[in-house]
Design an enzyme around this catalytic site. Structure first.
Site, mmCIF file in Angstrom:
data_model
loop_
_atom_site.group_PDB
_atom_site.id
_atom_site.type_symbol
_atom_site.label_atom_id
_atom_site.label_comp_id
_atom_site.label_asym_id
_atom_site.label_seq_id
_atom_site.Cartn_x
_atom_site.Cartn_y
_atom_site.Cartn_z
ATOM 1 N N GLY A 54 1.848 9.283 11.471
ATOM 2 C CA GLY A 54 3.239 9.046 11.821
ATOM 3 C C GLY A 54 4.010 8.787 10.543
ATOM 4 N N GLN A 59 11.089 6.265 5.142
ATOM 5 C CA GLN A 59 10.087 6.652 4.146
ATOM 6 C C GLN A 59 10.462 7.914 3.391
ATOM 7 O OE1 GLN A 59 6.735 6.066 7.148
ATOM 8 N NE2 GLN A 59 5.733 5.486 5.231
ATOM 9 N N CYS A 104 -0.610 3.139 5.249
ATOM 10 C CA CYS A 104 0.792 3.549 5.311
ATOM 11 C C CYS A 104 1.051 4.530 4.172
ATOM 12 C CB CYS A 104 1.693 2.329 5.147
ATOM 13 S SG CYS A 104 3.454 2.723 5.145
ATOM 14 N N LEU A 105 1.806 5.591 4.458
ATOM 15 C CA LEU A 105 2.077 6.587 3.418
ATOM 16 C C LEU A 105 2.875 5.998 2.260
ATOM 17 C CD1 LEU A 105 2.950 9.709 5.625
ATOM 18 C CD2 LEU A 105 0.774 9.149 4.534
ATOM 19 N N HIS A 146 3.755 0.060 14.098
ATOM 20 C CA HIS A 146 3.882 0.216 12.640
ATOM 21 C C HIS A 146 5.143 1.017 12.291
ATOM 22 C CE1 HIS A 146 2.224 1.049 8.493
ATOM 23 N NE2 HIS A 146 3.086 2.048 8.623
ATOM 24 N N GLU A 147 5.325 2.142 12.978
ATOM 25 C CA GLU A 147 6.499 2.983 12.674
ATOM 26 C C GLU A 147 7.788 2.262 13.065
ATOM 27 O OE1 GLU A 147 5.924 5.232 10.737
ATOM 28 O OE2 GLU A 147 3.811 5.604 11.141
ATOM 29 N N HIS A 150 8.862 -0.073 10.410
ATOM 30 C CA HIS A 150 9.582 0.568 9.295
ATOM 31 C C HIS A 150 11.088 0.543 9.514
ATOM 32 C CE1 HIS A 150 6.745 2.121 6.427
ATOM 33 N NE2 HIS A 150 5.983 2.636 7.369
HETATM 34 NI NI NI Z 1 3.985 3.285 7.256
#
Ligand code: NI
Length: 187
Positions: A54, A59, A104-105, A146-147, A150
């Site tokens: 995701g 991001q 996480c990216l 999580h998303e 963000h």
């Molecule tokens: Ni993340």
């Protein structure tokens, strides 16, 4: 459609853009603003390029309230496109918790143990402008929460103590240094 591939660099912590307030996307924008669909496509391309489950718009440095989830994780067929969550809100979470490692990216190669509800239900608008709800368990619940975090500016480092936070910061400086060839670009 394939020619519109737009993999954009994922914003890596620490970067103020990950903390900026996110803004709602209006129904008129979902229906008429081509940049909403372009943002979705950029999220899709960037998520697949990074093998993510995701990704949230912040991001990519875009403050609009949208995240996407990989189709299989969201309970769909692998051939279907990732699911868009526009203006999402968490409408329910279970009392029962789960505790496992999370990546996480925006924190490459970092994993943090995060306690979260085992199940969660999110309401959002799709790209068709229609409201929908999705309830997830285990990894899907974790990904949805999580998303959604963000979009409120909450990040993995907010779940750790000061020592681990320093360790993560050093690691990110190494990652950024490798990418930017030693240039000090920290905000
Ligand atoms: Ni993340």
């Amino acid at each position: 459609m394939v020619t519109d591939m737009a993999v954009r660099p994922v914003v890596v912590w620490p970067d103020d853009r990950l903390r900026q307030p996110s803004v709602e996307i209006t129904a008129a924008e979902i229906a008429n603003d081509p940049t909403v669909r372009q943002l979705y496509q950029d999220l899709v391309d960037s998520m697949y390029a990074e093998n993510g489950l995701g990704i949230a718009a912040l991001q990519l440095g875009d403050a609009r309230r949208m995240f996407i989830v990989e189709p299989r994780l969201a309970g769909r067929d692998a051939t279907e496109p990732p699911v868009a969550f526009i203006n999402p809100e968490v409408v329910w979470t279970s009392e029962e918790q789960q505790d496992s490692e999370e990546g996480c990216l925006s924190f490459p190669e970092v994993y943090v143990k995060v306690k979260r509800p085992l199940r969660a239900r999110v309401r959002a608008f799709g790209l068709d402008g229609k409201s929908f709800e999705l309830e997830g368990e285990a990894l899907l619940a974790r990904c949805l929460l999580h998303e959604n975090d963000h979009l409120t500016g909450k990040l993995l480092v907010d779940f750790v103590g000061p020592l681990k936070r320093q360790m993560i910061k050093k690691k990110m400086q190494r990652v950024k240094g490798a990418v930017e060839d030693g240039e000090d670009a920290e905000a």
